[in-house]
Scaffold this active site. Structure first.
Site, PDB file in Angstrom:
ATOM      1  N   TYR A   1       3.760 -12.590   5.805  1.00 24.55           N
ATOM      2  CA  TYR A   1       3.410 -11.702   4.895  1.00 24.55           C
ATOM      3  C   TYR A   1       1.942 -12.766   3.909  1.00 24.55           C
ATOM      4  CZ  TYR A   1       0.472  -8.332   1.783  1.00 24.55           C
ATOM      5  OH  TYR A   1      -1.501  -7.592   1.668  1.00 24.55           O
TER       6      TYR A   1
ATOM      7  N   THR B   1       0.669  -1.030   0.121  1.00 27.42           N
ATOM      8  CA  THR B   1      -0.022  -0.176  -0.311  1.00 27.42           C
ATOM      9  C   THR B   1       0.306   1.552   0.205  1.00 27.42           C
ATOM     10  OG1 THR B   1      -1.688  -1.365   1.388  1.00 27.42           O
ATOM     11  CG2 THR B   1      -1.771   1.387   1.014  1.00 27.42           C
TER      12      THR B   1
ATOM     13  N   VAL C   1      -3.972  -5.880  10.706  1.00 25.38           N
ATOM     14  CA  VAL C   1      -3.326  -4.792   9.541  1.00 25.38           C
ATOM     15  C   VAL C   1      -3.735  -4.409   8.639  1.00 25.38           C
ATOM     16  CG1 VAL C   1      -1.081  -4.584   8.198  1.00 25.38           C
ATOM     17  CG2 VAL C   1      -0.685  -6.071  10.035  1.00 25.38           C
TER      18      VAL C   1
ATOM     19  N   LYS D   1       0.616 -12.241   8.770  1.00 24.74           N
ATOM     20  CA  LYS D   1      -0.580 -11.412   8.477  1.00 24.74           C
ATOM     21  C   LYS D   1      -0.947 -12.263   6.931  1.00 24.74           C
ATOM     22  CE  LYS D   1      -1.636  -7.269   5.717  1.00 24.74           C
ATOM     23  NZ  LYS D   1      -1.093  -5.775   4.067  1.00 24.74           N
TER      24      LYS D   1
END
EC number: 4.3.3.7
Length: 312
Positions: free
Chosen positions: A143, A55, A211, A171
């Site tokens: 992740y 992001t 998150v 995550k």
């Protein structure tokens, strides 16, 4: 030193993967990043921030920009929020470099994404994540996002990785709540929702927190959801979940996340709502109109002065 956290939430509970603000000339707006980080931590109840994540447009920022950005955020809020540095790439040696660079900059932890596009087998993932965890003294959050990486981190692989003392969290943007429940039951790995559409369901199977992406605009409300659920006020948590559905729909389902978040920050008059780096493009005026409507329905107050002319 990292801010105090609990063993069942080693990175805090409410984190957002922060956008990277850019200047009109294309450079990184480090002052804007510090202001946005300060707003999220001091005004929006963030326990932590992920810097240099997807992001944050990490595929289009240089290693030097990543280091300077990380230092700017740590200087702004690192004494009162956990700062997790995105260090993952699809090249193990490059990832090791970024991990060591993040440690030198003062990061409190690392977010390490599954190597993307080249589709390594599970043994390759095992070796990659182990090498990164060995490279620094920082705690690692894996992740798992097969939609972008092309491959999942399989549950058996996660169980093996959990044996490493510095691989402590996941995550999750894979959405396998049952599989993750098995891993949580058999290891000490701590789970974080990495997909805002599943935040509340993740809490119900034992996740420590989020998150988030929508946390840029509703971080306080998401923290309230976590607090309510943990206090046994499940009806209250469900009410918050349902109230935020339009916000999640607007930011997570209608265009790329960084595009939507920067458009939202723009509407709210907050730092970080400037340009994006190619190949990403700014949101259309039509998207901004629908975004404003959805934010308003979700209880977010959009200042009148920031409403695009086409929406008036």
């Amino acid at each position: 030193m990292a801010p105090s956290t609990s063993t069942d939430a080693p990175f805090g509970r409410m984190l957002t993967a922060m956008v990277t603000p850019f200047l009109p000339d294309g450079g990184v707006d480090y002052d804007g990043a510090a202001r946005l980080a300060t707003h999220l931590v001091d005004e929006r109840r963030h326990d932590g921030l992920v810097v240099n994540g997807t992001t944050g447009e990490s595929p289009t920022t240089s290693d030097d920009e990543k280091s300077t950005l990380l230092r700017a955020v740590i200087e702004a809020v690192g004494d009162r929020a956990v700062i997790v540095a995105g260090a993952g790439t699809n090249h193990t040696e490059h990832t090791l470099k970024l991990a060591r660079q993040a440690e030198a900059a003062g990061a409190h932890g690392l977010l390490v994404v599954t190597p993307y596009y080249n589709k390594p087998p599970q043994e390759g993932l095992l070796r990659h994540f182990t090498a990164v965890a060995d490279a620094t003294g920082l705690p690692n959050m894996l992740y798992d996002i097969p939609g972008r990486a092309g491959v999942p981190i399989q549950n058996d692989t996660l169980m093996k990785l959990a044996e490493h003392p510095r691989i402590i969290a996941v995550k999750d943007a894979k959405g396998d709540l049952f599989g993750a429940s098995r891993v949580m039951a058999e290891t000490d790995l701590v789970w974080y929702s990495g997909d805002d559409v599943l935040n509340l369901p993740w809490l119900s199977v034992g996740a420590a927190g989020f998150v988030s992406v929508v946390g840029h605009v509703v971080g306080t409300e998401l923290h309230e959801m976590i607090d309510a659920y943990r206090a046994g006020e499940h009806g209250r948590a469900l009410e918050i979940h349902r109230r935020l559905l339009p916000v999640v729909t607007a930011i997570m389902t209608r265009t790329q996340g960084a595009i939507a978040v920067k458009a939202a920050l723009n509407l709210l008059g907050l730092p970080g709502g400037g340009p994006l780096r190619a190949p990403l493009v700014e949101a259309t005026a039509e998207f901004a109109v629908h975004l404003r409507e959805d934010l308003t329905i979700g209880g977010v107050k959009v200042p009148e002065a920031t409403i695009p002319e086409v929406a008036r």
